[in-house]
Design a protein around this motif. Structure first.
Motif, PDB file in Angstrom:
ATOM      1  N   VAL A   1     -18.504  -9.408   0.075  1.00 42.41           N
ATOM      2  CA  VAL A   1     -17.158  -9.981  -0.033  1.00 42.41           C
ATOM      3  C   VAL A   1     -16.124  -8.995   0.496  1.00 42.41           C
ATOM      4  O   VAL A   1     -15.198  -9.371   1.225  1.00 42.41           O
ATOM      5  N   VAL A   2     -16.289  -7.719   0.163  1.00 45.39           N
ATOM      6  CA  VAL A   2     -15.350  -6.697   0.643  1.00 45.39           C
ATOM      7  C   VAL A   2     -15.440  -6.566   2.167  1.00 45.39           C
ATOM      8  O   VAL A   2     -14.417  -6.460   2.853  1.00 45.39           O
ATOM      9  N   LEU A   3     -16.651  -6.602   2.710  1.00 41.68           N
ATOM     10  CA  LEU A   3     -16.803  -6.525   4.169  1.00 41.68           C
ATOM     11  C   LEU A   3     -16.159  -7.720   4.861  1.00 41.68           C
ATOM     12  O   LEU A   3     -15.512  -7.560   5.908  1.00 41.68           O
ATOM     13  N   LEU A   4     -16.317  -8.905   4.293  1.00 40.62           N
ATOM     14  CA  LEU A   4     -15.663 -10.082   4.871  1.00 40.62           C
ATOM     15  C   LEU A   4     -14.137  -9.961   4.814  1.00 40.62           C
ATOM     16  O   LEU A   4     -13.438 -10.319   5.767  1.00 40.62           O
ATOM     17  N   ALA A   5     -13.627  -9.437   3.710  1.00 40.77           N
ATOM     18  CA  ALA A   5     -12.176  -9.250   3.585  1.00 40.77           C
ATOM     19  C   ALA A   5     -11.665  -8.222   4.591  1.00 40.77           C
ATOM     20  O   ALA A   5     -10.596  -8.411   5.193  1.00 40.77           O
ATOM     21  N   ILE A   6     -12.428  -7.160   4.805  1.00 35.60           N
ATOM     22  CA  ILE A   6     -12.032  -6.147   5.786  1.00 35.60           C
ATOM     23  C   ILE A   6     -11.991  -6.757   7.179  1.00 35.60           C
ATOM     24  O   ILE A   6     -11.052  -6.533   7.950  1.00 35.60           O
ATOM     25  N   GLN A   7     -13.008  -7.553   7.523  1.00 34.53           N
ATOM     26  CA  GLN A   7     -13.039  -8.181   8.835  1.00 34.53           C
ATOM     27  C   GLN A   7     -11.887  -9.165   9.012  1.00 34.53           C
ATOM     28  O   GLN A   7     -11.287  -9.245  10.088  1.00 34.53           O
ATOM     29  N   MET A   8     -11.576  -9.919   7.951  1.00 31.92           N
ATOM     30  CA  MET A   8     -10.452 -10.854   8.037  1.00 31.92           C
ATOM     31  C   MET A   8      -9.138 -10.111   8.227  1.00 31.92           C
ATOM     32  O   MET A   8      -8.293 -10.527   9.026  1.00 31.92           O
ATOM     33  N   LEU A   9      -8.959  -9.000   7.509  1.00 34.17           N
ATOM     34  CA  LEU A   9      -7.752  -8.190   7.695  1.00 34.17           C
ATOM     35  C   LEU A   9      -7.678  -7.609   9.097  1.00 34.17           C
ATOM     36  O   LEU A   9      -6.614  -7.584   9.713  1.00 34.17           O
TER      37      LEU A   9
END
Length: 96
Positions: A73-81
């Motif tokens: 989830v954190v990796l997906l959030a980083i990619q979205m940012l």
């Protein structure tokens, strides 16, 4: 001014990529039994565990059958940012 915005976008992208690798390494380290007193392990846990705890707090379903999916989830959030924020800042800099 456009160079300043572009520089901010590049630094932000670098920081997000660096934190992405820290999250990946931290997740991989949990597969082995690391020494909890190792300074590298302590640094990785101190940098990532507060974020993982917030994800677990707001999304309790990320713990499925004993598997903690909060790093994903954190990796997906980083990619979205990275895509949204850095992309828009770069587009803004080139549009000036």
């Amino acid at each position: 001014m456009d160079y300043v915005i572009l520089a901010v976008a590049k630094v932000l992208s670098l920081v997000l990529n660096l934190y992405m690798w820290v999250v990946i390494i931290s997740a991989l380290i949990t597969w082995v039994n690391p020494d909890p007193y190792n300074p590298i392990v302590r640094f990785l846990r101190s940098v990532t565990e507060p974020v993982f705890a917030k994800v677990r707090q707001y999304l309790p379903f990320v713990n499925i059958g004993g598997f903690d999916l909060s790093p994903i989830v954190v990796l997906l959030a980083i990619q979205m940012l990275d895509i949204a924020l850095v992309g828009n800042l770069t587009r803004l800099a080139y549009g000036m």
